[in-house]
Design an enzyme around this catalytic site. Structure first.
Site, PDB file in Angstrom:
ATOM      1  N   ARG A   1       0.980  -1.519   0.136  1.00 37.66           N
ATOM      2  CA  ARG A   1      -0.071   0.506   0.047  1.00 37.66           C
ATOM      3  C   ARG A   1       0.991   1.722   0.588  1.00 37.66           C
ATOM      4  O   ARG A   1       0.608   2.213   0.162  1.00 37.66           O
ATOM      5  CB  ARG A   1      -1.015   0.077   1.539  1.00 37.66           C
ATOM      6  CG  ARG A   1      -2.011  -1.231   1.112  1.00 37.66           C
ATOM      7  CD  ARG A   1      -2.916  -0.897   1.673  1.00 37.66           C
ATOM      8  NE  ARG A   1      -4.071  -2.028   2.056  1.00 37.66           N
ATOM      9  CZ  ARG A   1      -3.878  -3.739   2.856  1.00 37.66           C
ATOM     10  NH1 ARG A   1      -3.150  -3.350   3.604  1.00 37.66           N
ATOM     11  NH2 ARG A   1      -5.285  -4.190   2.695  1.00 37.66           N
TER      12      ARG A   1
ATOM     13  N   LYS B   1       2.459  11.176 -10.935  1.00 38.24           N
ATOM     14  CA  LYS B   1       1.291  10.627 -11.564  1.00 38.24           C
ATOM     15  C   LYS B   1       2.143   9.402 -11.642  1.00 38.24           C
ATOM     16  O   LYS B   1       2.941   9.236 -13.283  1.00 38.24           O
ATOM     17  CB  LYS B   1       0.929  12.248 -12.612  1.00 38.24           C
ATOM     18  CG  LYS B   1      -0.467  11.091 -12.988  1.00 38.24           C
ATOM     19  CD  LYS B   1      -0.763  12.358 -13.837  1.00 38.24           C
ATOM     20  CE  LYS B   1      -2.665  12.160 -14.502  1.00 38.24           C
ATOM     21  NZ  LYS B   1      -2.753  13.384 -15.062  1.00 38.24           N
TER      22      LYS B   1
ATOM     23  N   GLU C   1       7.357  17.692 -25.246  1.00 37.31           N
ATOM     24  CA  GLU C   1       7.329  18.023 -23.672  1.00 37.31           C
ATOM     25  C   GLU C   1       7.776  19.542 -23.047  1.00 37.31           C
ATOM     26  O   GLU C   1       7.375  20.152 -22.287  1.00 37.31           O
ATOM     27  CB  GLU C   1       7.869  17.446 -22.526  1.00 37.31           C
ATOM     28  CG  GLU C   1       6.765  15.894 -22.750  1.00 37.31           C
ATOM     29  CD  GLU C   1       5.676  15.455 -22.475  1.00 37.31           C
ATOM     30  OE1 GLU C   1       4.586  16.633 -21.847  1.00 37.31           O
ATOM     31  OE2 GLU C   1       5.020  14.805 -22.901  1.00 37.31           O
TER      32      GLU C   1
ATOM     33  N   LYS D   1       7.190  22.715 -13.951  1.00 38.50           N
ATOM     34  CA  LYS D   1       5.766  21.558 -13.472  1.00 38.50           C
ATOM     35  C   LYS D   1       5.918  21.460 -12.009  1.00 38.50           C
ATOM     36  O   LYS D   1       4.304  21.111 -12.057  1.00 38.50           O
ATOM     37  CB  LYS D   1       6.424  20.083 -14.530  1.00 38.50           C
ATOM     38  CG  LYS D   1       5.920  18.878 -13.859  1.00 38.50           C
ATOM     39  CD  LYS D   1       6.017  17.387 -14.923  1.00 38.50           C
ATOM     40  CE  LYS D   1       4.456  16.637 -14.687  1.00 38.50           C
ATOM     41  NZ  LYS D   1       4.705  15.772 -14.825  1.00 38.50           N
TER      42      LYS D   1
ATOM     43  N   GLU E   1      -4.674  16.608  -9.285  1.00 39.03           N
ATOM     44  CA  GLU E   1      -4.771  17.192 -10.644  1.00 39.03           C
ATOM     45  C   GLU E   1      -6.884  16.922 -10.124  1.00 39.03           C
ATOM     46  O   GLU E   1      -7.923  16.846 -10.865  1.00 39.03           O
ATOM     47  CB  GLU E   1      -5.404  16.233 -10.636  1.00 39.03           C
ATOM     48  CG  GLU E   1      -5.395  16.687 -12.802  1.00 39.03           C
ATOM     49  CD  GLU E   1      -5.612  15.376 -13.942  1.00 39.03           C
ATOM     50  OE1 GLU E   1      -6.360  14.980 -14.119  1.00 39.03           O
ATOM     51  OE2 GLU E   1      -3.740  15.788 -13.552  1.00 39.03           O
TER      52      GLU E   1
ATOM     53  N   ARG F   1      -3.666  21.424 -12.789  1.00 43.53           N
ATOM     54  CA  ARG F   1      -2.652  20.367 -12.826  1.00 43.53           C
ATOM     55  C   ARG F   1      -3.571  19.539 -14.350  1.00 43.53           C
ATOM     56  O   ARG F   1      -2.126  18.766 -15.364  1.00 43.53           O
ATOM     57  CB  ARG F   1      -2.566  19.004 -12.181  1.00 43.53           C
ATOM     58  CG  ARG F   1      -1.743  17.496 -12.028  1.00 43.53           C
ATOM     59  CD  ARG F   1      -1.095  16.936 -11.088  1.00 43.53           C
ATOM     60  NE  ARG F   1      -0.298  15.862 -11.345  1.00 43.53           N
ATOM     61  CZ  ARG F   1       0.417  15.275 -10.975  1.00 43.53           C
ATOM     62  NH1 ARG F   1       0.283  15.770  -9.770  1.00 43.53           N
ATOM     63  NH2 ARG F   1       1.297  14.668 -11.266  1.00 43.53           N
TER      64      ARG F   1
ATOM     65  N   ASN G   1      -1.593  18.688 -19.143  1.00 47.94           N
ATOM     66  CA  ASN G   1      -1.999  17.383 -20.257  1.00 47.94           C
ATOM     67  C   ASN G   1      -2.420  17.645 -21.589  1.00 47.94           C
ATOM     68  O   ASN G   1      -3.012  17.614 -22.478  1.00 47.94           O
ATOM     69  CB  ASN G   1      -3.683  16.618 -20.235  1.00 47.94           C
ATOM     70  CG  ASN G   1      -3.140  16.015 -18.734  1.00 47.94           C
ATOM     71  OD1 ASN G   1      -2.282  15.425 -18.620  1.00 47.94           O
ATOM     72  ND2 ASN G   1      -4.260  16.393 -17.970  1.00 47.94           N
TER      73      ASN G   1
ATOM     74  N   HIS H   1      -2.178  16.269 -24.669  1.00 46.70           N
ATOM     75  CA  HIS H   1      -2.284  14.829 -24.329  1.00 46.70           C
ATOM     76  C   HIS H   1      -3.561  14.204 -24.654  1.00 46.70           C
ATOM     77  O   HIS H   1      -3.352  12.553 -25.246  1.00 46.70           O
ATOM     78  CB  HIS H   1      -2.237  14.178 -22.999  1.00 46.70           C
ATOM     79  CG  HIS H   1      -0.134  14.855 -22.867  1.00 46.70           C
ATOM     80  ND1 HIS H   1       0.285  16.375 -23.195  1.00 46.70           N
ATOM     81  CD2 HIS H   1       0.868  14.084 -22.297  1.00 46.70           C
ATOM     82  CE1 HIS H   1       1.151  16.156 -23.042  1.00 46.70           C
ATOM     83  NE2 HIS H   1       1.559  14.647 -22.930  1.00 46.70           N
TER      84      HIS H   1
ATOM     85  N   HIS I   1      -3.193  10.841 -26.147  1.00 44.34           N
ATOM     86  CA  HIS I   1      -2.885   8.951 -25.944  1.00 44.34           C
ATOM     87  C   HIS I   1      -3.472   8.120 -26.893  1.00 44.34           C
ATOM     88  O   HIS I   1      -3.790   8.096 -27.067  1.00 44.34           O
ATOM     89  CB  HIS I   1      -3.178  10.062 -24.028  1.00 44.34           C
ATOM     90  CG  HIS I   1      -2.823  10.314 -23.359  1.00 44.34           C
ATOM     91  ND1 HIS I   1      -2.946  10.322 -22.248  1.00 44.34           N
ATOM     92  CD2 HIS I   1      -1.058  10.339 -23.318  1.00 44.34           C
ATOM     93  CE1 HIS I   1      -1.739  10.589 -21.519  1.00 44.34           C
ATOM     94  NE2 HIS I   1      -0.446  10.747 -22.563  1.00 44.34           N
TER      95      HIS I   1
ATOM     96  N   HIS J   1       5.415   7.823 -27.344  1.00 43.34           N
ATOM     97  CA  HIS J   1       5.145   9.302 -26.501  1.00 43.34           C
ATOM     98  C   HIS J   1       5.163  10.443 -26.622  1.00 43.34           C
ATOM     99  O   HIS J   1       4.493  11.939 -27.556  1.00 43.34           O
ATOM    100  CB  HIS J   1       4.898   9.138 -25.027  1.00 43.34           C
ATOM    101  CG  HIS J   1       4.302  10.490 -24.265  1.00 43.34           C
ATOM    102  ND1 HIS J   1       2.882  10.349 -23.882  1.00 43.34           N
ATOM    103  CD2 HIS J   1       4.876  11.034 -23.253  1.00 43.34           C
ATOM    104  CE1 HIS J   1       2.489  11.145 -23.547  1.00 43.34           C
ATOM    105  NE2 HIS J   1       3.550  12.067 -22.912  1.00 43.34           N
TER     106      HIS J   1
END
Length: 178
Positions: free
Chosen positions: A24, A46, A88, A116, A126, A131, A135, A138, A142, A154
């Site tokens: 965990r 993330k 990026e 960032k 987010e 945040r 993206n 993206h 994606h 990517h």
């Protein structure tokens, strides 16, 4: 224990995800060795892994204990990998409002990482919407990655996604096309 992620963005995503789920959550340290990792993927906690149904569909927010960035490891990157990372960098420059891609490499990496980190600190999970700015391009990217069976990298997908997003919004695309 602590897990150390030494590698590119896929490695830091996978190691961060494993660290989040094992017992965990255990500590982890990111040591990105690609431009994409140093300016984006290793920063912010993330983490995610791809599934046959889509990009990053399994993931968690699990922040690294630290991120060790050393631009000198980038000297061995193939040009294709460097160009992928520049997508990026350009995204960050567009969001920050200045041409970070024109800076010396060490300053460019520092500026992108700082930007960032600032966004992430203002919206770590987010939930506030800020945040989500990270993206930019993206959603298209994606889709391109998943639709190609991940044969499109990517970085290549982000560059195309930025072009699509900028064209759709009527903004100039010269920064991406450089």
């Amino acid at each position: 224990g602590t897990i150390i992620a030494l590698g590119g963005g896929s490695t830091t995503d996978l190691v961060g995800f494993v660290a989040a789920t094992y017992l965990r959550g255990i500590r982890w340290i990111a040591v990105p060795t690609t431009l994409t990792g140093q300016v984006d993927a290793a920063i912010g906690g993330k983490t995610g892994i791809n599934t046959p149904d889509g990009k990053n569909l399994a993931g968690a927010f699990h922040f690294p204990e630290s991120v060790g960035i050393n631009p000198s490891v980038l000297t061995t990157l193939p040009e294709k990998e460097r160009r992928a990372g520049m997508a990026e960098v350009v995204k960050t420059g567009l969001l920050a409002g200045h041409d970070v891609w024109k800076l010396k490499e060490v300053d460019m990496i520092r500026a992108c990482a700082a930007y960032k980190a600032g966004v992430v600190l203002s919206d770590p999970y987010e939930t506030e919407g800020r945040r989500a700015w990270l993206n930019l391009g993206h959603t298209f990217a994606h889709g391109l990655e998943a639709g190609s069976g991940y044969r499109v990298s990517h970085g290549e997908a982000v560059a195309l996604g930025l072009l699509a997003a900028l064209r759709l919004s009527g903004q100039p695309t010269d920064a991406v096309e450089e």
